[in-house]
Design an enzyme around this catalytic site. Structure first.
Site, mmCIF file in Angstrom:
data_model
loop_
_atom_site.group_PDB
_atom_site.id
_atom_site.type_symbol
_atom_site.label_atom_id
_atom_site.label_comp_id
_atom_site.label_asym_id
_atom_site.label_seq_id
_atom_site.Cartn_x
_atom_site.Cartn_y
_atom_site.Cartn_z
ATOM 1 N N LYS A 192 26.245 -35.228 -2.516
ATOM 2 C CA LYS A 192 27.559 -35.882 -2.577
ATOM 3 C C LYS A 192 27.690 -37.156 -1.740
ATOM 4 O O LYS A 192 28.448 -38.050 -2.056
ATOM 5 C CB LYS A 192 28.638 -34.898 -2.096
ATOM 6 N N VAL A 219 2.675 -25.535 -1.677
ATOM 7 C CA VAL A 219 1.886 -24.297 -1.701
ATOM 8 C C VAL A 219 1.736 -23.804 -0.269
ATOM 9 O O VAL A 219 1.233 -24.529 0.580
ATOM 10 C CB VAL A 219 0.475 -24.561 -2.292
ATOM 11 N N ALA A 238 3.984 -23.193 2.099
ATOM 12 C CA ALA A 238 4.916 -23.747 3.099
ATOM 13 C C ALA A 238 4.166 -24.612 4.111
ATOM 14 O O ALA A 238 3.573 -25.612 3.731
ATOM 15 C CB ALA A 238 5.711 -22.635 3.770
ATOM 16 N N GLU A 272 13.290 -18.941 -3.115
ATOM 17 C CA GLU A 272 13.753 -20.211 -3.665
ATOM 18 C C GLU A 272 15.276 -20.111 -3.751
ATOM 19 O O GLU A 272 15.818 -18.996 -3.766
ATOM 20 C CB GLU A 272 13.196 -20.394 -5.082
ATOM 21 N N LYS A 321 2.506 -22.806 -8.094
ATOM 22 C CA LYS A 321 1.629 -23.064 -6.945
ATOM 23 C C LYS A 321 0.148 -23.023 -7.333
ATOM 24 O O LYS A 321 -0.631 -23.888 -6.924
ATOM 25 C CB LYS A 321 1.911 -22.045 -5.837
#
Ligand code: ADP
Ligand code: ASP
Ligand code: MG
Length: 814
Positions: free
Chosen positions: A508, A609, A611, A667, A682
């Site tokens: 926004k 992939v 983290a 997610e 991944k």
């Protein structure tokens, strides 16, 4: 004899003039002293404007003149609080009346000749010098005001007249010999031709007046007093961290000023250089500062170069044609034609094939240049031996200057690499055989970025400024900002990187600054920032065109991905936490990678992939060092690992999933995890990075979820899973009864990839993988029997943010 010149800002108002008076007072000693003055700041511009308005028949010229009058009268009133000397009032009034008459005449004829304009603009210096002269007398410093027009003789090229040095030297010396004054006050900029008509020496020409007088009188020193403490390593309006140059040679100063260092008017150096007179640049507003000394020789610099400058409003002319090869005389004719048009050539390059000559001139001369050159080569153009003159506008010239450059190898290499890294295209290059100057023609829109980048490269305290733009300030984005804030000092000290977050946006709002956002409360600042969307935000990044720009995508938004190409093409690196790009169609993925290669930007997505785990870069390193990946086995979903490690039949499956979501492992849409889609993306990315061309559809994915779970929204999903608790329970029991565990595994073997729930025994590599851990096993030519294993937390905002952060640092250092 000393000659001092004070510029427009030094005499902008009464307060500044008082400073000038004070400086003169302290500088007048046994020696004679000549003071040259500019017009009150911006008076020349206003006079030109009034003259032009009059010529165009606009009455606004009267207002313009009234404003000029008012400004001078205010200055005089404030300077002479004890009463204005009558002779000053008289000369002001008569100058004002003459000016008005001139402008009315211009309006009447509807035309403003250069000759009349010179008379109009001369008013500025004539009056300012009289004000200073009368003020000095008023405080008891007797002085002689001399009209420079009686000393400096020029030709009749009004607006930018050429000096007749012989005649000027003669007149000047005669006058000074006859006079027994010790202090002289003169207007700068103005001169006269042999008919006695007023001429001027070009914009900024008061410096030149002072130099002409200094040379004629064999002065001991010429001091140019201005509003900066000397010549800087770059234009201080462009570069914040400029350094003052304490000592510089005439030739270096000449090159820098010729190529845009406005602090000194380019022709100024020549007369003093010829006589070996030292030139000092001093700051009226910091008179104790030693300033810059310009002399024949300057002490060798430790830096490779002395300074950087640039000029804008440049047009590039190209004369091309096969008929030029091996035929002598083309260049002579080209330059003769330009000279007949009085067009000053700023830079020349010619390719060794002699097929083309490229010349840079001021933009304002471009169309005249085209007509004189095309007329000169009319015959050759008609018979097709050469092309009509090519003219391109919108360029600037960038120059690196330094006597010391020849002692260093690699200056130009460093210059071009640095520009290349920032996506700055070089149109033409020139380097003089003196090796004192390397100049490049670049687009004007790139100048600020180029000067800053080069300044940082050649003069920095070793610190590189990185301009970061972050889209997405959710959990991971928020953590990232926190980590940047905490690490800023360490990064600055240890890595010599000055990380500045220039922009932050969410869906926004967008918050943008020039010099870095205060990260302590940036979310609040963002909430009250202007409304915007992330796509507009990326447009701004391109427009800003800042050096070392990095865009960080911490959204999961597909529209943002569409902006990557335009960013990469402008050499803005993209760090994507967002997996959409790398797992989209192979064409898209590989295009982004090749854009990054082509435009020297980086496209990194390590956190796609595992983290924060170093999976992708390890894989890249394996391949770069010549290894080949044959097989990959991996647990790539922190969410699924958490879910199956915690699901023991005690708590319902759907509640364990909800817990994973609540703890931030999933997610934003948990169905992406549970359906196996996220794991499929991944393994797809890993296979691609391992060099295989695969699409998402090529990955076998047999879902363990009952089909009905994926219909509807997220809440339906939880609802549906809870309805099917028996199904999940039976999956668990069946594994347990055989002494096995449930693991969601991705594998890639021989070009084929699959994802799915598997039952694994206690001897399996993944048997002891706990919590939200991920593990990746690379079986390669080198790691053929025992795989290379990467294992650790594969989800969570902190580690993911750390992975993004590592990508940022990597991008800064390439
Ligand atoms: P004056 O009115 O005193 O003649 P100018 O405006 O002509 O002053 O020149 C001084 C200005 O030149 C500075 O204020 C600065 O903005 C600009 N400038 C451009 N390049 C340089 C540089 N390399 N070093 C110092 N000043 C520079
Ligand atoms: N007043 C003139 C100009 O503005 C000359 C000078 O200031 O040097 O160009
Ligand atoms: Mg100036």
């Amino acid at each position: 004899m000393k000659v001092l010149k004070f510029g427009g800002s030094s005499v902008a108002n009464a307060e500044n003039i008082e400073r000038v008076i004070e400086i003169i007072r302290t500088r007048v000693d046994d020696d004679r002293c000549a003071i040259v003055l500019s017009a009150l700041q911006s008076t020349t511009d206003k006079l030109i404007e009034a003259g032009r308005a009059a010529a165009a028949g606009r009455d606004s010229f009267l207002e313009g003149l009234a404003a000029i009058k008012e400004n001078h009268e205010t200055t005089i009133r404030e300077l002479f609080t004890a009463g204005i000397p009558a002779d000053l009032t008289r000369s002001m009034d008569s100058a004002m009346a003459e000016l008005k008459n001139l402008c009315e005449g211009v309006r009447l004829v509807g035309e403003l000749s250069d000759k009349t304009l010179d008379r109009i603009v001369s008013f500025g210096e004539l009056v300012s010098s009289q004000i200073v002269s009368v003020k000095l007398a008023a405080i008891g410093l007797q002085n002689e005001w001399i009209d420079s027009r009686t000393l400096i003789r020029t030709d009749s090229r009004f607006g930018s007249a050429a000096v007749d040095f012989e005649e000027t030297d003669l007149r000047t010396n005669e006058h000074f010999k006859k006079s027994d004054s010790r202090l002289f006050i003169l207007p700068g900029f103005v001169a006269a031709d042999k008919e006695g008509s007023t001429t001027t020496l070009g914009r900024g020409g008061s410096d030149y007046t002072a130099a002409i007088l200094a040379a004629a009188l064999n002065a001991d020193v010429l001091e140019i007093w201005t509003d900066v403490s000397g010549m800087m390593t770059a234009d201080p309006r462009f570069v914040r961290k400029v350094r003052q140059i304490s000592h510089i040679s005439y030739r270096e100063a000449m090159e820098l000023s010729h190529f845009g260092a406005k602090v000194i008017y380019p022709p100024t150096i020549q007369p003093v250089m010829a006589k070996g007179i030292p030139l000092l640049i001093k700051n009226t507003f910091a008179s104790d500062n030693p300033g810059t000394l310009i002399e024949a020789d300057s002490p060798p610099e430790t830096e490779m170069i002395r300074g950087i400058s640039s000029i804008d409003k440049i047009a590039v002319l190209s004369l091309e044609g096969s008929g030029m090869v091996g035929v002598p005389g083309f260049s002579k004719r080209l330059f003769a034609a330009l000279s007949r048009g009085h067009i000053n050539v700023i830079l020349i390059t010619q390719s060794s094939s002699e097929h083309s000559i490229c010349v840079a001139v001021e933009d304002k001369n471009a169309s005249l240049a085209k007509s004189v050159v095309d007329a000169e080569f009319e015959y050759e153009i008609t018979v097709g031996k050469i092309e009509p003159l090519g003219v391109e506008s919108g360029f600037s010239i960038l120059a690196l200057v330094g006597d010391n450059m020849k002692a260093h190898t690699g200056v130009s290499g460093k210059m071009f690499t640095t520009l290349g890294h920032n996506g700055i295209n070089i149109h033409a290059i020139a380097q003089g055989s003196s090796e004192r100057n390397i100049s490049a023609i670049i687009r004007s829109s790139d100048v600020r970025k180029a000067v800053n980048t080069l300044h940082e490269e050649f003069f920095s305290d070793g610190k590189k400024q990185i301009n970061l733009f972050i889209a997405g300030v959710g959990t991971v984005g928020g953590k990232l900002i926190e980590q940047i804030r905490q690490q800023a000092d360490a990064i600055s000290d240890d890595l010599r990187l000055n990380l500045q977050v220039i922009g932050i946006a969410n869906s926004k709002h967008a918050l943008l600054t020039d010099d870095g956002i205060d990260l302590s409360n940036c979310k609040e600042q963002l909430a009250s920032a202007a409304e915007s969307d992330v796509v507009t935000f990326t447009d701004t990044i391109v427009e800003r065109n800042l050096r070392n720009s990095i865009f960080v995508d911490v959204t999961a938004n597909a529209h943002v991905v569409e902006t990557y190409p335009k960013l990469l093409e402008r050499s803005v690196s993209v760090i994507a936490c967002n997996k959409i790009a790398a797992s989209s169609a192979f064409e898209k993925y590989s295009r982004l990678k090749s854009l990054a290669r082509e435009y020297n930007s980086n496209f990194f997505f390590e956190t796609n992939v595992g983290a924060g785990l170093p999976v992708i870069h390890t894989l890249n390193d394996l391949l770069r060092s010549g290894d080949r990946v044959n097989r990959i086995e991996a647990v790539l979903s922190g969410t699924l690992n958490f879910v199956f490690n915690n699901y023991d039949g005690g708590t319902k499956f759907s509640d364990v999933v909800r817990q994973a979501q609540d703890e931030g492992y999933t997610e934003p849409d948990p169905r992406l995890d549970l359906s196996g889609t996220d794991v499929a993306r991944k393994i797809l990315i890993l296979a691609r990075e391992a060099g295989y061309k695969l699409e998402l559809d090529d990955i076998r994915n047999v879902s363990f979820l009952p089909e009905s779970c994926l219909a509807g929204g997220v809440e339906d999903f939880y609802q549906e899973m809870s309805q099917h608790e028996d199904h999940f329970r039976s999956l668990l029991d069946s594994a347990r009864s055989r002494g096995l565990k449930l693991k969601y595994i991705a594998s890639f073997d021989n070009g084929q990839a699959s994802v799915g729930l598997e039952n694994i025994g206690p001897e399996h590599n993944f048997a002891n993988l706990s919590g939200k851990d991920n593990a990746v096993l690379f079986y390669t030519n080198r790691y053929s029997e025992q795989p290379l294993v990467i294992k650790g937390a594969g989800a969570g905002a902190d580690v993911t943010a750390a992975g993004v952060f590592a990508d940022i640092i990597r991008a800064c250092r390439t």
